[in-house]
Write a protein that holds these residues in place. Structure first.
Motif, PDB file in Angstrom:
ATOM      1  N   ASP A   4       0.845  -1.190   0.000  1.00  0.00           N
ATOM      2  CA  ASP A   4       0.000   0.000   0.000  1.00  0.00           C
ATOM      3  C   ASP A   4       0.879   1.238   0.000  1.00  0.00           C
ATOM      4  OD1 ASP A   4      -1.704   2.075   0.441  1.00  0.00           O
ATOM      5  OD2 ASP A   4      -2.409   1.386   2.397  1.00  0.00           O
ATOM      6  N   PRO A   5       0.797   2.117  -1.030  1.00  0.00           N
ATOM      7  CA  PRO A   5       1.653   3.296  -1.090  1.00  0.00           C
ATOM      8  C   PRO A   5       1.527   4.204   0.123  1.00  0.00           C
ATOM      9  CG  PRO A   5       0.536   2.939  -3.192  1.00  0.00           C
ATOM     10  CD  PRO A   5      -0.090   2.003  -2.205  1.00  0.00           C
ATOM     11  N   ALA A   6       0.387   4.150   0.829  1.00  0.00           N
ATOM     12  CA  ALA A   6       0.204   5.019   1.978  1.00  0.00           C
ATOM     13  C   ALA A   6       0.793   4.425   3.257  1.00  0.00           C
ATOM     14  CB  ALA A   6      -1.285   5.305   2.183  1.00  0.00           C
ATOM     15  N   ASP A   7       1.272   3.201   3.191  1.00  0.00           N
ATOM     16  CA  ASP A   7       1.791   2.498   4.355  1.00  0.00           C
ATOM     17  C   ASP A   7       3.249   2.876   4.586  1.00  0.00           C
ATOM     18  OD1 ASP A   7       2.625   0.779   6.293  1.00  0.00           O
ATOM     19  OD2 ASP A   7       2.122  -1.053   5.214  1.00  0.00           O
ATOM     20  N   PRO A   8       3.575   3.578   5.672  1.00  0.00           N
ATOM     21  CA  PRO A   8       4.955   4.018   5.893  1.00  0.00           C
ATOM     22  C   PRO A   8       5.910   2.876   6.223  1.00  0.00           C
ATOM     23  CG  PRO A   8       3.600   4.528   7.803  1.00  0.00           C
ATOM     24  CD  PRO A   8       2.670   4.022   6.747  1.00  0.00           C
ATOM     25  N   PHE A   9       5.390   1.697   6.545  1.00  0.00           N
ATOM     26  CA  PHE A   9       6.255   0.578   6.930  1.00  0.00           C
ATOM     27  C   PHE A   9       6.416  -0.461   5.807  1.00  0.00           C
ATOM     28  CE2 PHE A   9       4.351   2.198  10.890  1.00  0.00           C
ATOM     29  CZ  PHE A   9       5.508   2.585  11.542  1.00  0.00           C
ATOM     30  N   ARG A  10       5.912  -0.146   4.623  1.00  0.00           N
ATOM     31  CA  ARG A  10       5.957  -1.150   3.557  1.00  0.00           C
ATOM     32  C   ARG A  10       7.386  -1.492   3.157  1.00  0.00           C
ATOM     33  NH1 ARG A  10       5.006   3.709   1.299  1.00  0.00           N
ATOM     34  NH2 ARG A  10       5.709   4.233  -0.805  1.00  0.00           N
ATOM     35  N   LEU A  11       8.292  -0.486   3.160  1.00  0.00           N
ATOM     36  CA  LEU A  11       9.672  -0.766   2.771  1.00  0.00           C
ATOM     37  C   LEU A  11      10.341  -1.686   3.780  1.00  0.00           C
ATOM     38  CD1 LEU A  11      10.906   2.728   1.508  1.00  0.00           C
ATOM     39  CD2 LEU A  11       9.932   0.846   0.182  1.00  0.00           C
ATOM     40  N   LYS A  12      10.082  -1.471   5.056  1.00  0.00           N
ATOM     41  CA  LYS A  12      10.643  -2.335   6.097  1.00  0.00           C
ATOM     42  C   LYS A  12      10.181  -3.767   5.890  1.00  0.00           C
ATOM     43  CE  LYS A  12      10.810  -2.737  11.173  1.00  0.00           C
ATOM     44  NZ  LYS A  12      10.203  -4.071  11.347  1.00  0.00           N
ATOM     45  N   ARG A  13       8.889  -3.957   5.634  1.00  0.00           N
ATOM     46  CA  ARG A  13       8.371  -5.302   5.449  1.00  0.00           C
ATOM     47  C   ARG A  13       8.947  -5.959   4.204  1.00  0.00           C
ATOM     48  NH1 ARG A  13       3.436  -2.983   7.265  1.00  0.00           N
ATOM     49  NH2 ARG A  13       2.652  -2.875   5.134  1.00  0.00           N
ATOM     50  N   LEU A  14       9.113  -5.180   3.134  1.00  0.00           N
ATOM     51  CA  LEU A  14       9.686  -5.737   1.905  1.00  0.00           C
ATOM     52  C   LEU A  14      11.127  -6.188   2.128  1.00  0.00           C
ATOM     53  CD1 LEU A  14       8.332  -3.259  -0.803  1.00  0.00           C
ATOM     54  CD2 LEU A  14       7.843  -5.716  -0.663  1.00  0.00           C
ATOM     55  N   ALA A  32      19.342  -6.660   2.289  1.00  0.00           N
ATOM     56  CA  ALA A  32      18.359  -6.255   1.285  1.00  0.00           C
ATOM     57  C   ALA A  32      18.047  -4.780   1.393  1.00  0.00           C
ATOM     58  CB  ALA A  32      17.076  -7.070   1.451  1.00  0.00           C
ATOM     59  N   LEU A  33      17.740  -4.187   0.243  1.00  0.00           N
ATOM     60  CA  LEU A  33      17.321  -2.793   0.155  1.00  0.00           C
ATOM     61  C   LEU A  33      15.939  -2.716  -0.466  1.00  0.00           C
ATOM     62  CD1 LEU A  33      20.431  -0.865  -1.233  1.00  0.00           C
ATOM     63  CD2 LEU A  33      19.294  -0.425   0.949  1.00  0.00           C
ATOM     64  N   ALA A  34      15.111  -1.852   0.075  1.00  0.00           N
ATOM     65  CA  ALA A  34      13.838  -1.509  -0.550  1.00  0.00           C
ATOM     66  C   ALA A  34      13.805   0.008  -0.682  1.00  0.00           C
ATOM     67  CB  ALA A  34      12.670  -2.012   0.276  1.00  0.00           C
ATOM     68  N   VAL A  35      13.513   0.498  -1.885  1.00  0.00           N
ATOM     69  CA  VAL A  35      13.587   1.930  -2.173  1.00  0.00           C
ATOM     70  C   VAL A  35      12.292   2.385  -2.821  1.00  0.00           C
ATOM     71  CG1 VAL A  35      14.801   3.728  -3.458  1.00  0.00           C
ATOM     72  CG2 VAL A  35      16.093   1.829  -2.466  1.00  0.00           C
ATOM     73  N   ASP A  36      11.751   3.451  -2.287  1.00  0.00           N
ATOM     74  CA  ASP A  36      10.544   4.080  -2.823  1.00  0.00           C
ATOM     75  C   ASP A  36      10.938   5.476  -3.287  1.00  0.00           C
ATOM     76  OD1 ASP A  36       8.136   5.286  -3.330  1.00  0.00           O
ATOM     77  OD2 ASP A  36       7.289   4.972  -1.343  1.00  0.00           O
ATOM     78  N   SER A 162      12.848  15.661  -6.028  1.00  0.00           N
ATOM     79  CA  SER A 162      12.903  14.211  -5.816  1.00  0.00           C
ATOM     80  C   SER A 162      12.672  13.900  -4.345  1.00  0.00           C
ATOM     81  CB  SER A 162      14.249  13.640  -6.267  1.00  0.00           C
ATOM     82  OG  SER A 162      15.308  14.153  -5.476  1.00  0.00           O
ATOM     83  N   HIS A 163      12.067  12.760  -4.117  1.00  0.00           N
ATOM     84  CA  HIS A 163      11.860  12.244  -2.754  1.00  0.00           C
ATOM     85  C   HIS A 163      12.174  10.751  -2.806  1.00  0.00           C
ATOM     86  CE1 HIS A 163       9.837  10.592   0.781  1.00  0.00           C
ATOM     87  NE2 HIS A 163       9.815  11.815   1.290  1.00  0.00           N
ATOM     88  N   ARG A 164      13.087  10.337  -1.933  1.00  0.00           N
ATOM     89  CA  ARG A 164      13.526   8.938  -1.957  1.00  0.00           C
ATOM     90  C   ARG A 164      13.566   8.404  -0.531  1.00  0.00           C
ATOM     91  NH1 ARG A 164      18.516   5.983  -1.871  1.00  0.00           N
ATOM     92  NH2 ARG A 164      18.591   4.292  -3.412  1.00  0.00           N
ATOM     93  N   ARG A 165      12.928   7.278  -0.332  1.00  0.00           N
ATOM     94  CA  ARG A 165      13.007   6.601   0.953  1.00  0.00           C
ATOM     95  C   ARG A 165      13.656   5.243   0.747  1.00  0.00           C
ATOM     96  NH1 ARG A 165       7.537   6.078   3.933  1.00  0.00           N
ATOM     97  NH2 ARG A 165       6.766   5.582   1.853  1.00  0.00           N
ATOM     98  N   MET A 166      14.468   4.825   1.702  1.00  0.00           N
ATOM     99  CA  MET A 166      15.107   3.518   1.604  1.00  0.00           C
ATOM    100  C   MET A 166      15.033   2.794   2.940  1.00  0.00           C
ATOM    101  SD  MET A 166      18.079   3.646   3.596  1.00  0.00           S
ATOM    102  CE  MET A 166      19.115   2.392   2.878  1.00  0.00           C
ATOM    103  N   TRP A 167      15.087   1.464   2.852  1.00  0.00           N
ATOM    104  CA  TRP A 167      15.166   0.642   4.055  1.00  0.00           C
ATOM    105  C   TRP A 167      16.188  -0.460   3.816  1.00  0.00           C
ATOM    106  CZ3 TRP A 167      12.447   1.991   8.385  1.00  0.00           C
ATOM    107  CH2 TRP A 167      12.658   1.173   9.502  1.00  0.00           C
ATOM    108  N   LEU A 168      17.099  -0.601   4.754  1.00  0.00           N
ATOM    109  CA  LEU A 168      18.131  -1.638   4.699  1.00  0.00           C
ATOM    110  C   LEU A 168      17.870  -2.648   5.806  1.00  0.00           C
ATOM    111  CD1 LEU A 168      20.950  -2.717   3.743  1.00  0.00           C
ATOM    112  CD2 LEU A 168      21.959  -1.193   5.469  1.00  0.00           C
ATOM    113  N   ALA A 169      17.833  -3.921   5.448  1.00  0.00           N
ATOM    114  CA  ALA A 169      17.696  -4.988   6.431  1.00  0.00           C
ATOM    115  C   ALA A 169      18.752  -6.045   6.133  1.00  0.00           C
ATOM    116  CB  ALA A 169      16.300  -5.606   6.370  1.00  0.00           C
ATOM    117  N   ALA A 170      19.179  -6.756   7.174  1.00  0.00           N
ATOM    118  CA  ALA A 170      20.207  -7.781   7.012  1.00  0.00           C
ATOM    119  C   ALA A 170      19.972  -8.924   7.982  1.00  0.00           C
ATOM    120  CB  ALA A 170      21.600  -7.179   7.216  1.00  0.00           C
ATOM    121  N   SER A 171      20.540 -10.071   7.653  1.00  0.00           N
ATOM    122  CA  SER A 171      20.333 -11.256   8.484  1.00  0.00           C
ATOM    123  C   SER A 171      21.092 -11.195   9.800  1.00  0.00           C
ATOM    124  CB  SER A 171      20.738 -12.516   7.702  1.00  0.00           C
ATOM    125  OG  SER A 171      22.096 -12.444   7.288  1.00  0.00           O
TER     126      SER A 171
END
Length: 454
Positions: A4-14, A32-36, A162-171
């Motif tokens: 959902d584009p309105a969900d601020p936590f979608r990148l974290k979950r991805l 992993a990286l997720a970028v909006d 430009s507006h860019r959001r990113m989320w980095l997660a690792a094992s």
């Protein structure tokens, strides 16, 4: 997985879903990286809209490590099935890659504890600018340039956001992210026609729109620079001092930064590979990196491997203090990472720099021009031939010829050459460094380079 584009936590979950999928596919470790991202660009010409572009979307990237091997993949499809397929493909690719025992994620004890960038103020909390507003900004900049007598036309005027959001997660347990905004405005003006045509530009970018110069300032500066180029000709050939204007001086320091990059050092492909602890700049000159400067476009709270960034001295009092390292290059060289890793969605981490500042001097640019007597002021460059192993340097250049300590006429179509080791040791810095740059460097006077002109 739906998003959902309105969900601020979608990148974290991805990002975290990618890690889970990588583990299920057999990876020993993964990040992993997720970028909006979304961006708007408006180009105007001759008082009207020339082009309007808008892009937006979510992209994901996964790196897996298994048995000392690694592979990275990316996708714009972030459904559950696509994520599972990405992970399986990445693990299969990694199993065919060469072994590198220096690869591996950070130990959990090394990870940054601050995992957002609110304190850095690098994302403007304001509505996205309307395209009509950006068009108005570009039109005002164009009109300001055209209002200056002698400007024949404006080749391009551009305003963008430009507006860019990113989320980095690792094992290894890291999970963090932040947003970044950017506003930019630029103008390219032309004077003369035919073979006598000359062009120049002005442009600025900022995190906050309020920090940008006005469109009228940018347009007027583009016009001023362009008119100063009228009647350019080739300079004499010979050995002369060269003053790198602050518009281009960062490129000179950029070659030094490339030479201290851990990737080049680990390969033995740097002209500074034996100079740790040696003088590489004149005494009294420092080169500092500070990724934590508030409101600066390249600030970041942690690097691409989850390590906390920090201010450090690359060169202190002219002496080289250390290499720029990520985890892998640090391990190869028996050193700690400098928290300098950067990466793309489909690439492994590599050492990189952000917010580099060179010590400013005590002289104004006119002081240095008077001091050089006869030589070349370089305001633009094109093409490059730089030998990373020896430091031999050659570039096309344009600017202004100096006679008797004063600018005499504009020049173009010349080549400047020297050796970076010798060039950097003769630097004299002006006091005119501009803020808001990723590499903040004043005008720099270099002795004894070769100019090939007429």
């Amino acid at each position: 997985m739906t998003s959902d584009p309105a969900d601020p936590f979608r990148l974290k979950r991805l990002a975290e879903a990618l890690i889970d999928a990588a583990r299920k596919a057999g990876a020993d470790q993964a990040d992993a990286l997720a970028v909006d991202g979304r961006a708007i660009g408006i180009d105007v010409r001759a008082g009207g809209l020339e082009q309007a572009e808008r892009s937006e979307g979510i992209e994901i990237g996964l790196r897996v490590l298994t048995g000392g091997r690694q592979a990275a993949v990316s996708s714009s499809d972030h459904g559950d099935a696509a994520i599972a397929q990405m992970a399986a493909r990445a693990v299969a690719m990694a199993r065919e890659a060469p072994v590198d025992d220096h690869l591996g994620l950070a130990d959990p004890s090394q990870l940054a504890t601050r995992r957002d960038a609110a304190y850095l103020d690098i994302a403007e909390d304001a509505p996205e600018p309307d395209p009509a507003h950006l068009q108005d900004m570009a039109l005002r900049a164009e009109a300001a340039a055209l209002s200056v007598r002698g400007i024949a036309q404006v080749e391009a005027a551009n305003a963008s956001y430009s507006h860019r959001r990113m989320w980095l997660a690792a094992s290894n347990g890291f999970s963090g992210g932040y947003a970044r905004t950017g506003h930019a405005l630029s103008v390219v003006a032309i004077t003369g026609e035919g073979l006598g045509m000359e062009r120049d530009y002005a442009g600025e970018s900022r995190v906050y729109a309020a920090d940008l110069p006005s469109p009228e300032e940018i347009g007027a500066l583009a016009a001023e620079r362009t008119l100063a180029r009228a009647g350019a000709r080739k300079p004499p050939t010979g050995a002369f001092p060269i003053l790198y204007d602050r518009r281009v001086s960062a490129s000179l320091i950029g070659h030094l930064l490339s030479a201290v990059n851990g990737s080049a050092i680990a390969r033995g492909a740097s002209w500074l590979r034996r100079d740790l602890g040696e003088g590489v700049l004149p005494p009294g000159m420092d080169l500092t990196e500070d990724p934590l400067r508030p409101r600066y476009p390249s600030s970041r709270p942690f690097d691409a491997e989850g390590l906390a960034t920090r201010s450090r001295l690359i060169v202190a009092n002219g002496v080289l203090q250390g290499w720029t390292l990520d985890l892998a290059t640090g391990r190869k060289l028996g050193m700690d990472s400098t928290a300098s890793a950067a990466r793309g969605l489909a690439s492994a981490p590599q050492p990189s720099h952000s917010n580099v500042v060179l010590t400013s001097g005590r002289f104004s640019q006119p002081d240095l021009i008077a001091q050089m007597g006869r030589g070349l002021v370089v305001t633009s460059m094109l093409g490059a031939s730089v030998n990373g192993t020896t430091g031999d340097y050659s570039r096309g250049a344009a600017g202004f010829w100096v006679e008797n300590g004063q600018i005499a006429y504009p020049v173009n179509e010349c080549t400047i050459a020297g050796n970076l080791r010798e060039m950097l040791m003769t630097l004299i810095a002006a006091d005119d460094a501009l803020p808001w740059r990723g590499t903040e460097v004043p005008s720099l006077l270099v002795e004894g380079m070769t100019v090939a002109g007429a």
